[in-house]
Design a protein around this motif. Structure first.
Motif, short mmCIF file in Angstrom:
data_model
loop_
_atom_site.label_atom_id
_atom_site.label_comp_id
_atom_site.label_asym_id
_atom_site.label_seq_id
_atom_site.Cartn_x
_atom_site.Cartn_y
_atom_site.Cartn_z
N PHE A 112 7.42 45.41 12.95
CA PHE A 112 6.37 45.72 11.99
C PHE A 112 5.62 47.02 12.27
O PHE A 112 4.72 47.37 11.53
N SER A 113 6.00 47.75 13.29
CA SER A 113 5.24 48.95 13.64
C SER A 113 5.99 50.25 13.32
O SER A 113 5.71 51.28 13.91
N ASN A 114 6.92 50.19 12.41
CA ASN A 114 7.65 51.42 12.07
C ASN A 114 7.88 51.49 10.55
O ASN A 114 7.66 50.52 9.84
N ASP A 115 8.32 52.63 10.09
CA ASP A 115 8.49 52.87 8.66
C ASP A 115 9.94 53.13 8.26
O ASP A 115 10.20 53.76 7.24
N ILE A 116 10.88 52.66 9.03
CA ILE A 116 12.29 52.82 8.70
C ILE A 116 12.58 51.95 7.47
O ILE A 116 12.37 50.74 7.50
N SER A 117 13.04 52.57 6.39
CA SER A 117 13.16 51.86 5.11
C SER A 117 14.10 50.66 5.17
O SER A 117 13.81 49.62 4.59
N VAL A 118 15.22 50.78 5.85
CA VAL A 118 16.15 49.65 5.97
C VAL A 118 15.48 48.50 6.71
O VAL A 118 15.59 47.34 6.30
N LEU A 119 14.78 48.82 7.78
CA LEU A 119 14.09 47.79 8.55
C LEU A 119 12.96 47.16 7.74
O LEU A 119 12.74 45.95 7.81
N LYS A 120 12.25 47.96 6.95
CA LYS A 120 11.20 47.44 6.08
C LYS A 120 11.77 46.42 5.09
O LYS A 120 11.21 45.35 4.89
N THR A 121 12.91 46.77 4.51
CA THR A 121 13.55 45.86 3.56
C THR A 121 13.98 44.57 4.25
O THR A 121 13.74 43.47 3.73
N LEU A 122 14.59 44.68 5.42
CA LEU A 122 15.03 43.50 6.16
C LEU A 122 13.86 42.63 6.59
O LEU A 122 13.92 41.41 6.50
N ARG A 123 12.78 43.24 7.05
CA ARG A 123 11.63 42.44 7.49
C ARG A 123 10.96 41.77 6.30
O ARG A 123 10.51 40.63 6.41
N ASN A 124 10.89 42.44 5.15
CA ASN A 124 10.32 41.81 3.96
C ASN A 124 11.16 40.62 3.52
O ASN A 124 10.63 39.57 3.15
N LEU A 125 12.48 40.77 3.57
CA LEU A 125 13.38 39.67 3.25
C LEU A 125 13.19 38.52 4.25
O LEU A 125 13.13 37.36 3.88
N GLY A 126 13.09 38.87 5.54
CA GLY A 126 12.88 37.86 6.57
C GLY A 126 11.58 37.10 6.38
O GLY A 126 11.53 35.88 6.55
N VAL A 127 10.52 37.80 6.01
CA VAL A 127 9.23 37.15 5.78
C VAL A 127 9.32 36.20 4.59
O VAL A 127 8.81 35.08 4.63
N LYS A 128 10.00 36.63 3.53
CA LYS A 128 10.17 35.77 2.35
C LYS A 128 10.98 34.53 2.70
O LYS A 128 10.65 33.42 2.28
N MET A 129 12.04 34.71 3.48
CA MET A 129 12.87 33.56 3.89
C MET A 129 12.08 32.61 4.79
O MET A 129 12.17 31.40 4.65
N ALA A 130 11.29 33.17 5.70
CA ALA A 130 10.48 32.34 6.59
C ALA A 130 9.45 31.54 5.81
O ALA A 130 9.13 30.40 6.17
N ASN A 131 8.94 32.13 4.75
CA ASN A 131 7.91 31.47 3.96
C ASN A 131 8.43 30.22 3.26
O ASN A 131 7.67 29.29 3.00
N VAL A 132 9.72 30.18 2.94
CA VAL A 132 10.30 29.03 2.25
C VAL A 132 11.19 28.19 3.18
O VAL A 132 11.96 27.36 2.71
N ALA A 133 11.06 28.37 4.48
CA ALA A 133 11.94 27.70 5.44
C ALA A 133 11.60 26.24 5.67
O ALA A 133 12.31 25.56 6.39
N GLY A 134 10.52 25.74 5.09
CA GLY A 134 10.19 24.31 5.17
C GLY A 134 9.98 23.82 6.59
O GLY A 134 9.11 24.30 7.31
N PRO A 135 10.81 22.84 7.02
CA PRO A 135 10.63 22.23 8.34
C PRO A 135 10.74 23.22 9.50
O PRO A 135 10.05 23.08 10.50
N ILE A 136 11.60 24.21 9.34
CA ILE A 136 11.75 25.22 10.40
C ILE A 136 10.45 26.01 10.53
O ILE A 136 9.98 26.27 11.64
N LYS A 137 9.87 26.36 9.42
CA LYS A 137 8.59 27.09 9.42
C LYS A 137 7.51 26.27 10.10
O LYS A 137 6.77 26.78 10.94
N HIS A 138 7.42 25.00 9.75
CA HIS A 138 6.38 24.14 10.34
C HIS A 138 6.58 23.97 11.85
O HIS A 138 5.61 23.98 12.61
N LYS A 139 7.82 23.84 12.28
CA LYS A 139 8.09 23.72 13.72
C LYS A 139 7.70 25.00 14.45
O LYS A 139 7.08 24.96 15.51
N ALA A 140 8.04 26.16 13.88
CA ALA A 140 7.68 27.44 14.49
C ALA A 140 6.17 27.61 14.56
O ALA A 140 5.63 28.09 15.57
#
Length: 91
Positions: free
Chosen positions: A55-83
């Motif tokens: 989260f501390s850089n501005d590399i566009s590919v990494l920004k896209t991947l981290r945004n996708l990862g955050v969206k996936m984590a948000n809907v991860a259900g039981p995995i999200k709650h365990k984490a």
């Protein structure tokens, strides 16, 4: 995360001391404590390093991947709650 790790550290230390009191010549309780807390602390430190690097850089590919990862984590259900429970020190 530091406070939660600290609480777990204190609990582990108290458990080790109760199980084997520390004497002048025997520090096994402290070795047991160190061994019990090394891995959980390394896991959390490594995770925080990864989050920081992600989260501390501005590399566009990494920004896209981290945004996708955050969206996936948000809907991860039981995995999200365990984490979240792990991060809060509940599990």
């Amino acid at each position: 995360q530091g406070v939660n790790l600290g609480f777990k550290d204190v609990d582990a230390l108290l458990t080790c001391i109760e199980n084997k009191p520390i004497t002048a010549n025997d520090k096994q309780a402290l070795k047991d404590y160190e061994n019990s807390r090394r891995t959980p602390n390394l896991v959390m430190m490594s995770a925080m390093d990864i989050f920081y690097q992600t989260f501390s850089n501005d590399i566009s590919v990494l920004k896209t991947l981290r945004n996708l990862g955050v969206k996936m984590a948000n809907v991860a259900g039981p995995i999200k709650h365990k984490a979240l429970k792990y991060a809060m020190g509940i599990e």
